[in-house]
Design a protein around this motif. Structure first.
Motif, PDB file in Angstrom:
ATOM      1  N   CYS A 190      -3.065 -20.632   3.485  1.00  0.00           N
ATOM      2  CA  CYS A 190      -3.373 -19.289   3.956  1.00  0.00           C
ATOM      3  C   CYS A 190      -2.065 -18.785   4.379  1.00  0.00           C
ATOM      4  CB  CYS A 190      -4.402 -19.011   5.192  1.00  0.00           C
ATOM      5  SG  CYS A 190      -6.172 -19.843   4.618  1.00  0.00           S
ATOM      6  N   VAL A 191      -1.865 -17.338   4.658  1.00  0.00           N
ATOM      7  CA  VAL A 191      -0.827 -16.550   4.974  1.00  0.00           C
ATOM      8  C   VAL A 191      -0.885 -15.483   6.026  1.00  0.00           C
ATOM      9  CG1 VAL A 191       0.797 -17.507   3.011  1.00  0.00           C
ATOM     10  CG2 VAL A 191      -0.348 -15.399   2.830  1.00  0.00           C
ATOM     11  N   ARG A 192      -0.251 -15.164   6.471  1.00  0.00           N
ATOM     12  CA  ARG A 192      -0.176 -13.850   7.212  1.00  0.00           C
ATOM     13  C   ARG A 192       1.105 -13.353   7.482  1.00  0.00           C
ATOM     14  NH1 ARG A 192      -1.712 -13.690  13.871  1.00  0.00           N
ATOM     15  NH2 ARG A 192      -0.997 -11.528  14.105  1.00  0.00           N
ATOM     16  N   GLY A 193       1.210 -12.129   6.549  1.00  0.00           N
ATOM     17  CA  GLY A 193       2.580 -11.490   6.701  1.00  0.00           C
ATOM     18  C   GLY A 193       3.362 -12.334   6.009  1.00  0.00           C
ATOM     19  N   GLY A 194       3.092 -13.252   4.962  1.00  0.00           N
ATOM     20  CA  GLY A 194       3.969 -14.088   3.879  1.00  0.00           C
ATOM     21  C   GLY A 194       4.204 -15.433   4.783  1.00  0.00           C
ATOM     22  N   ALA A 195       3.852 -15.572   6.020  1.00  0.00           N
ATOM     23  CA  ALA A 195       4.116 -16.724   6.548  1.00  0.00           C
ATOM     24  C   ALA A 195       2.706 -17.721   6.574  1.00  0.00           C
ATOM     25  CB  ALA A 195       4.584 -16.563   7.999  1.00  0.00           C
ATOM     26  N   GLY A 255      -3.968 -15.626   0.334  1.00  0.00           N
ATOM     27  CA  GLY A 255      -4.152 -17.073   0.397  1.00  0.00           C
ATOM     28  C   GLY A 255      -5.662 -17.610  -0.275  1.00  0.00           C
ATOM     29  N   PRO A 256      -5.641 -18.689  -0.894  1.00  0.00           N
ATOM     30  CA  PRO A 256      -6.697 -19.001  -1.481  1.00  0.00           C
ATOM     31  C   PRO A 256      -8.015 -19.128  -0.689  1.00  0.00           C
ATOM     32  CG  PRO A 256      -5.283 -20.887  -1.852  1.00  0.00           C
ATOM     33  CD  PRO A 256      -4.669 -19.487  -1.080  1.00  0.00           C
ATOM     34  N   ASN A 257      -7.694 -19.792   0.566  1.00  0.00           N
ATOM     35  CA  ASN A 257      -8.706 -19.861   1.613  1.00  0.00           C
ATOM     36  C   ASN A 257      -8.748 -19.181   2.872  1.00  0.00           C
ATOM     37  OD1 ASN A 257      -9.731 -22.432   0.450  1.00  0.00           O
ATOM     38  ND2 ASN A 257      -7.847 -23.537   0.983  1.00  0.00           N
ATOM     39  N   CYS A 258      -8.135 -18.067   2.553  1.00  0.00           N
ATOM     40  CA  CYS A 258      -8.453 -16.749   3.517  1.00  0.00           C
ATOM     41  C   CYS A 258      -9.876 -16.101   3.169  1.00  0.00           C
ATOM     42  CB  CYS A 258      -7.272 -15.732   3.474  1.00  0.00           C
ATOM     43  SG  CYS A 258      -7.235 -14.419   4.746  1.00  0.00           S
ATOM     44  N   ARG A 259     -10.711 -16.174   3.947  1.00  0.00           N
ATOM     45  CA  ARG A 259     -12.113 -15.383   3.658  1.00  0.00           C
ATOM     46  C   ARG A 259     -12.369 -14.156   4.670  1.00  0.00           C
ATOM     47  NH1 ARG A 259     -11.667 -18.373  -0.077  1.00  0.00           N
ATOM     48  NH2 ARG A 259     -12.591 -20.315  -0.388  1.00  0.00           N
ATOM     49  N   TYR A 260     -12.871 -13.383   3.950  1.00  0.00           N
ATOM     50  CA  TYR A 260     -12.973 -12.151   4.789  1.00  0.00           C
ATOM     51  C   TYR A 260     -14.677 -11.827   4.753  1.00  0.00           C
ATOM     52  CZ  TYR A 260      -8.298 -11.750   2.792  1.00  0.00           C
ATOM     53  OH  TYR A 260      -6.949 -11.959   2.626  1.00  0.00           O
TER      54      TYR A 260
END
Length: 160
Positions: free
Chosen positions: A46-51, A62-67
């Motif tokens: 997972c990323v936040r702002g590219g990090a 990212g593939p495991n970032c769930r909304y």
């Protein structure tokens, strides 16, 4: 203009958003931006702002970032779009459709349908009774066949 920050992170940045308008954004673009909420990382990559971020943290990619809020908020945005469209239709009708119908009435002095001469102030157009106190409408009310009072009856709400 609105001030302050959202209590939730926005998807665009992964951080709280500013309630102020950005540039020339429309009402719909504003609502879409404010309610495009970031996700939560539920696994690796997972990323936040590219990090990279670890599970359990706010993410915006990212593939495991769930909304988790996305579906419900999509409904809110769709409802707002519909509201804006219907408001536009209503104002257009008041300005054009009502005038056309009134021209068909044999008594040229009668206004059967309410009309708006100019729509400079949408808020005033949506609440024509605001500040008018005891004044009366220019058209007969369906219930009585006579001109009506802009004042509320009893404990009427905006939708009654």
């Amino acid at each position: 203009d609105r001030a302050g920050a959202t209590r939730w992170p926005l998807n665009a940045t992964g951080a709280a958003g500013n309630y102020g308008r950005e540039g020339e954004e429309t009402n719909i673009a504003y609502v879409e931006r404010i309610y495009d909420v970031a996700g939560v990382c539920l696994g690796a990559r997972c990323v936040r702002g590219g990090a990279a971020v670890v599970p359990g943290n706010v993410c915006n990619g990212g593939p495991n970032c769930r909304y988790g809020c996305a579906e419900a908020l999509a409904g809110v945005i769709a409802s707002y779009r519909d509201y804006v469209a219907r408001t536009g239709f209503g104002l257009t009708y008041l300005n054009e459709g009502g005038k056309s119908y009134n021209r068909m009435v044999k008594d040229a002095t009668a206004n059967i349908c309410p009309t708006l001469e100019k729509i400079d102030d949408v808020d005033a157009a949506l609440t024509p009774w605001a500040g008018r106190g005891g004044e009366t409408t220019d058209w007969p009310l369906n219930a009585t066949g006579e001109v009506g009072d802009y004042g509320r009856v009893g404990d009427e709400s905006n939708v009654e």
